[in-house]
Scaffold this active site. Structure first.
Site, PDB file in Angstrom:
ATOM      1  N   TYR A 104       5.904  -9.746   6.962  1.00 28.81           N
ATOM      2  CA  TYR A 104       5.781  -8.306   7.163  1.00 28.81           C
ATOM      3  C   TYR A 104       6.142  -7.989   8.605  1.00 28.81           C
ATOM      4  CZ  TYR A 104       3.305  -7.451   2.750  1.00 28.81           C
ATOM      5  OH  TYR A 104       2.973  -7.324   1.423  1.00 28.81           O
TER       6      TYR A 104
ATOM      7  N   ASP B 218       0.825  -1.207   0.000  1.00 23.83           N
ATOM      8  CA  ASP B 218       0.000   0.000   0.000  1.00 23.83           C
ATOM      9  C   ASP B 218       0.858   1.255   0.000  1.00 23.83           C
ATOM     10  OD1 ASP B 218      -2.253  -1.613   0.192  1.00 23.83           O
ATOM     11  OD2 ASP B 218      -2.378  -1.453   2.373  1.00 23.83           O
TER      12      ASP B 218
END
Length: 263
Positions: A108, A54
């Site tokens: 992540y 994102d």
């Protein structure tokens, strides 16, 4: 076919995926290949990326693969890239390699600013969210929402470092999982909210979970079972660039702190 490891600072970019009229990481990569004469304005043959981060999300190990000429080393790739995007390693891969589909596991890391601690509540929430679940209430995706998720939390000073691993991630899943863990850590939601979120009933609006801010999030690892070779020159260039950016951010934080303290 060759795969490339790419590190980038997500703050200057509107996400990874190429979009018209805005600066994205993928847009920079494809433009660089065009300027280098590797392509003629379109994506190279076999091109794919490990994932689509994102806007604001950074990466250490984003991976793209395509049919590349022998001379296209990471250092050569970097010669046409902005400083915020650095290629630092590469690997020869089979002709049918696909950077998205062949990823075995992704990791992540979210650096959650949490000086007030309450780590015990956060860990109970993380344990409840770990494992295979349908995360349909933690993503805008309507399909492919069942994931087997591993969450590890460690304390580093004022930050709670959240490591999340899975074969793949739905859109916003990491940020919404962290958002829910933080709600429970701060006492803004009971641990029982995890059961409601993981239940079959759709939860919308204020009762749902919003995504945590994007900038503390990093795509830290993508595992393929492939050994990447680090380009020493490209690595040194990347470390220099990110050292400069670190100093700039630290100085900026010091200025903001001085203003706050003077009010």
């Amino acid at each position: 076919m060759r795969a490339y490891r790419i590190a980038y600072d997500g703050q200057p970019h509107h996400g990874f995926q190429r979009q018209p009229d805005v600066e994205t990481v993928e847009g920079e990569l494809l433009a660089a290949l065009d300027r280098l004469g590797v392509t003629d304005g379109s994506a190279p043959a076999g091109y794919a990326a490990a994932g689509r981060t994102d806007a604001g999300v950074s990466a250490l190990a984003q991976t793209v693969a395509f049919e590349a000429p022998e001379w296209l080393s990471p250092a050569a790739f970097n010669s046409e890239l902005p400083a915020s995007v650095r290629v630092w390693a590469s690997a020869d891969v089979p002709d049918d390699f696909h950077a998205t589909h062949d990823a075995q596991e992704r990791e992540y890391v979210y650096y959650l600013y949490a000086p007030e601690s309450h780590d015990d509540r956060a860990r109970r929430a993380a344990d409840a969210l770990s494992g295979e679940h349908d995360f349909h209430n933690l993503t805008p995706d309507e399909r492919g929402t069942v994931r087997d998720l591993s969450i590890d939390l460690t304390r580093e000073g004022e930050f709670l470092v959240c490591r999340l691993r899975a074969g793949g991630f739905c859109r916003q899943l990491v940020r919404r999982v962290v958002g829910l863990v933080d709600e429970i850590r701060r006492g803004d939601a009971p641990l029982s909210k995890v059961d409601r979120v993981l239940g079959s009933e759709q939860i919308d609006g204020a009762a749902g979970v919003g995504p945590a801010p994007p900038t503390p999030l990093v795509l830290a690892a993508v595992d393929y079972g492939v050994e990447f070779s680090v380009d020493a020159d490209a690595r040194e260039s990347a470390r220099s660039v990110f050292t400069d950016r670190l100093v700039e951010r630290l100085a900026g934080a010091r200025v903001v702190g001085a203003i706050r303290d003077g009010i």
